[in-house]
Design a protein around this motif. Structure first.
Motif, PDB file in Angstrom:
ATOM      1  N   THR A  39       0.810  -1.216   0.000  1.00  0.00           N
ATOM      2  CA  THR A  39       0.000   0.000   0.000  1.00  0.00           C
ATOM      3  C   THR A  39       0.846   1.270   0.000  1.00  0.00           C
ATOM      4  O   THR A  39       1.996   1.277   0.441  1.00  0.00           O
ATOM      5  N   THR A  40       0.212   2.337  -0.454  1.00  0.00           N
ATOM      6  CA  THR A  40       0.857   3.652  -0.374  1.00  0.00           C
ATOM      7  C   THR A  40       0.705   4.254   1.025  1.00  0.00           C
ATOM      8  O   THR A  40       1.417   5.189   1.375  1.00  0.00           O
ATOM      9  N   PHE A  41      -0.218   3.724   1.829  1.00  0.00           N
ATOM     10  CA  PHE A  41      -0.452   4.254   3.172  1.00  0.00           C
ATOM     11  C   PHE A  41       0.682   3.907   4.133  1.00  0.00           C
ATOM     12  O   PHE A  41       0.961   4.654   5.072  1.00  0.00           O
ATOM     13  N   ALA A  42       1.356   2.783   3.906  1.00  0.00           N
ATOM     14  CA  ALA A  42       2.450   2.373   4.790  1.00  0.00           C
ATOM     15  C   ALA A  42       3.549   3.434   4.783  1.00  0.00           C
ATOM     16  O   ALA A  42       3.784   4.101   3.773  1.00  0.00           O
ATOM     17  N   ARG A  43       4.230   3.568   5.896  1.00  0.00           N
ATOM     18  CA  ARG A  43       5.266   4.593   6.034  1.00  0.00           C
ATOM     19  C   ARG A  43       6.650   4.075   5.664  1.00  0.00           C
ATOM     20  O   ARG A  43       7.635   4.808   5.783  1.00  0.00           O
ATOM     21  N   VAL A  44       6.730   2.830   5.247  1.00  0.00           N
ATOM     22  CA  VAL A  44       7.962   2.202   4.769  1.00  0.00           C
ATOM     23  C   VAL A  44       7.593   1.414   3.520  1.00  0.00           C
ATOM     24  O   VAL A  44       6.495   0.867   3.427  1.00  0.00           O
ATOM     25  N   ASP A  45       8.498   1.341   2.552  1.00  0.00           N
ATOM     26  CA  ASP A  45       8.239   0.598   1.318  1.00  0.00           C
ATOM     27  C   ASP A  45       8.396  -0.900   1.589  1.00  0.00           C
ATOM     28  O   ASP A  45       9.423  -1.518   1.302  1.00  0.00           O
ATOM     29  N   MET A  46       7.351  -1.481   2.165  1.00  0.00           N
ATOM     30  CA  MET A  46       7.373  -2.887   2.551  1.00  0.00           C
ATOM     31  C   MET A  46       7.510  -3.812   1.341  1.00  0.00           C
ATOM     32  O   MET A  46       8.133  -4.866   1.427  1.00  0.00           O
ATOM     33  N   GLY A  47       6.944  -3.420   0.210  1.00  0.00           N
ATOM     34  CA  GLY A  47       7.038  -4.228  -0.995  1.00  0.00           C
ATOM     35  C   GLY A  47       8.475  -4.379  -1.460  1.00  0.00           C
ATOM     36  O   GLY A  47       8.931  -5.471  -1.801  1.00  0.00           O
ATOM     37  N   ARG A  48       9.220  -3.286  -1.464  1.00  0.00           N
ATOM     38  CA  ARG A  48      10.630  -3.326  -1.855  1.00  0.00           C
ATOM     39  C   ARG A  48      11.425  -4.235  -0.927  1.00  0.00           C
ATOM     40  O   ARG A  48      12.251  -5.028  -1.367  1.00  0.00           O
ATOM     41  N   ILE A  49      11.153  -4.137   0.360  1.00  0.00           N
ATOM     42  CA  ILE A  49      11.850  -4.964   1.347  1.00  0.00           C
ATOM     43  C   ILE A  49      11.541  -6.439   1.121  1.00  0.00           C
ATOM     44  O   ILE A  49      12.435  -7.285   1.136  1.00  0.00           O
ATOM     45  N   ALA A  50      10.265  -6.755   0.897  1.00  0.00           N
ATOM     46  CA  ALA A  50       9.866  -8.150   0.671  1.00  0.00           C
ATOM     47  C   ALA A  50      10.551  -8.715  -0.570  1.00  0.00           C
ATOM     48  O   ALA A  50      11.072  -9.835  -0.561  1.00  0.00           O
ATOM     49  N   ILE A  51      10.563  -7.943  -1.642  1.00  0.00           N
ATOM     50  CA  ILE A  51      11.198  -8.396  -2.888  1.00  0.00           C
ATOM     51  C   ILE A  51      12.683  -8.632  -2.666  1.00  0.00           C
ATOM     52  O   ILE A  51      13.238  -9.649  -3.104  1.00  0.00           O
ATOM     53  N   ASP A  52      13.332  -7.710  -1.980  1.00  0.00           N
ATOM     54  CA  ASP A  52      14.763  -7.860  -1.690  1.00  0.00           C
ATOM     55  C   ASP A  52      15.032  -9.149  -0.914  1.00  0.00           C
ATOM     56  O   ASP A  52      15.951  -9.909  -1.237  1.00  0.00           O
ATOM     57  N   GLU A  53      14.229  -9.406   0.086  1.00  0.00           N
ATOM     58  CA  GLU A  53      14.437 -10.601   0.923  1.00  0.00           C
ATOM     59  C   GLU A  53      14.131 -11.889   0.155  1.00  0.00           C
ATOM     60  O   GLU A  53      14.875 -12.870   0.264  1.00  0.00           O
ATOM     61  N   ILE A  54      13.077 -11.896  -0.618  1.00  0.00           N
ATOM     62  CA  ILE A  54      12.747 -13.087  -1.408  1.00  0.00           C
ATOM     63  C   ILE A  54      13.895 -13.418  -2.351  1.00  0.00           C
ATOM     64  O   ILE A  54      14.305 -14.574  -2.484  1.00  0.00           O
ATOM     65  N   ARG A  55      14.443 -12.405  -3.006  1.00  0.00           N
ATOM     66  CA  ARG A  55      15.544 -12.626  -3.956  1.00  0.00           C
ATOM     67  C   ARG A  55      16.801 -13.160  -3.281  1.00  0.00           C
ATOM     68  O   ARG A  55      17.626 -13.796  -3.929  1.00  0.00           O
ATOM     69  N   LYS A  56      16.959 -12.921  -1.980  1.00  0.00           N
ATOM     70  CA  LYS A  56      18.097 -13.483  -1.246  1.00  0.00           C
ATOM     71  C   LYS A  56      17.957 -14.989  -1.060  1.00  0.00           C
ATOM     72  O   LYS A  56      18.942 -15.687  -0.871  1.00  0.00           O
ATOM     73  N   HIS A  57      16.721 -15.493  -1.074  1.00  0.00           N
ATOM     74  CA  HIS A  57      16.454 -16.886  -0.747  1.00  0.00           C
ATOM     75  C   HIS A  57      16.069 -17.766  -1.924  1.00  0.00           C
ATOM     76  O   HIS A  57      16.144 -18.990  -1.816  1.00  0.00           O
ATOM     77  N   ALA A  58      15.618 -17.159  -3.023  1.00  0.00           N
ATOM     78  CA  ALA A  58      15.121 -17.983  -4.131  1.00  0.00           C
ATOM     79  C   ALA A  58      15.152 -17.210  -5.442  1.00  0.00           C
ATOM     80  O   ALA A  58      15.045 -15.985  -5.456  1.00  0.00           O
ATOM     81  N   SER A  59      15.282 -17.960  -6.507  1.00  0.00           N
ATOM     82  CA  SER A  59      15.138 -17.403  -7.848  1.00  0.00           C
ATOM     83  C   SER A  59      13.701 -17.682  -8.266  1.00  0.00           C
ATOM     84  O   SER A  59      13.349 -18.824  -8.580  1.00  0.00           O
ATOM     85  N   VAL A  60      12.889 -16.667  -8.227  1.00  0.00           N
ATOM     86  CA  VAL A  60      11.455 -16.834  -8.426  1.00  0.00           C
ATOM     87  C   VAL A  60      10.900 -15.595  -9.115  1.00  0.00           C
ATOM     88  O   VAL A  60      11.417 -14.488  -8.929  1.00  0.00           O
ATOM     89  N   GLY A  61       9.857 -15.786  -9.918  1.00  0.00           N
ATOM     90  CA  GLY A  61       9.182 -14.643 -10.502  1.00  0.00           C
ATOM     91  C   GLY A  61       8.437 -13.863  -9.430  1.00  0.00           C
ATOM     92  O   GLY A  61       7.906 -14.447  -8.484  1.00  0.00           O
ATOM     93  N   ILE A  62       8.423 -12.550  -9.561  1.00  0.00           N
ATOM     94  CA  ILE A  62       7.743 -11.694  -8.587  1.00  0.00           C
ATOM     95  C   ILE A  62       6.861 -10.706  -9.342  1.00  0.00           C
ATOM     96  O   ILE A  62       7.292 -10.085 -10.311  1.00  0.00           O
ATOM     97  N   GLU A  63       5.631 -10.586  -8.883  1.00  0.00           N
ATOM     98  CA  GLU A  63       4.677  -9.603  -9.406  1.00  0.00           C
ATOM     99  C   GLU A  63       4.280  -8.680  -8.266  1.00  0.00           C
ATOM    100  O   GLU A  63       3.916  -9.151  -7.195  1.00  0.00           O
ATOM    101  N   ARG A  64       4.329  -7.383  -8.510  1.00  0.00           N
ATOM    102  CA  ARG A  64       3.954  -6.414  -7.477  1.00  0.00           C
ATOM    103  C   ARG A  64       2.708  -5.650  -7.894  1.00  0.00           C
ATOM    104  O   ARG A  64       2.553  -5.278  -9.062  1.00  0.00           O
TER     105      ARG A  64
END
Length: 153
Positions: free
Chosen positions: A8-33
């Motif tokens: 969401t845009t309401f969150a005060r931190v870019d949680m989506g960016r953080i999630a994508i960064d962490e997922i990419r550390k653990h797996a090679s997977v397609g990501i849709e945001r």
């Protein structure tokens, strides 16, 4: 395998960016945001990620405010996410950080990042390594704050 990130845009931190960064550390997977204004918009975003964009699992990320009406909205959003899971037979990992969970903005930002990263690792486990979650069953895991441990050591 594709993982969806609804945030969401309401969150005060870019949680989506953080999630994508962490997922990419653990797996090679397609990501849709898919980014929406607020938490009550997350259920349809998740459903669209699953049905229209072919995601196998979705993370729903948001930050409800601290007022009582925000808690009600968070509950309604949670109910919508549960319904979406049942309608699609796909996991949606809800990652909400309530604004009143932390005492100051710095602690809130830390909690939002920590909880998002820990749940992103859980999303990868759920998608690729479910036996890892099985080994953690009953161990009192908490995302964000310190784990509480099992009731019986």
């Amino acid at each position: 395998m594709k993982i969806g990130i609804a945030d969401t845009t309401f969150a005060r931190v870019d949680m989506g960016r953080i999630a994508i960064d962490e997922i990419r550390k653990h797996a090679s997977v397609g990501i849709e945001r898919y980014v929406v204004p607020g938490i009550k918009d997350l259920p349809v975003a998740c459903k669209k990620l699953i049905e229209e964009r072919g995601c196998d699992l979705v993370m729903a990320l948001g930050m409800p405010g601290g007022a009582e009406k925000d808690k009600v909205c968070a509950h309604e959003a949670s109910q919508g996410l549960i319904l979406c899971q049942l309608m699609t037979n796909k996991h949606i990992i809800e990652v909400f950080v309530h604004e009143d969970e932390a005492g100051d903005p710095k602690e809130l930002a830390w909690l939002m990042e920590q909880r998002t990263r820990e749940h992103a690792a859980n999303a990868v486990r759920l998608a690729f390594y479910p036996k890892e979650l099985e080994r953690l069953a009953g161990t009192g895991q908490r995302q964000g704050f310190e784990d509480v441990g099992p009731a019986r050591p």
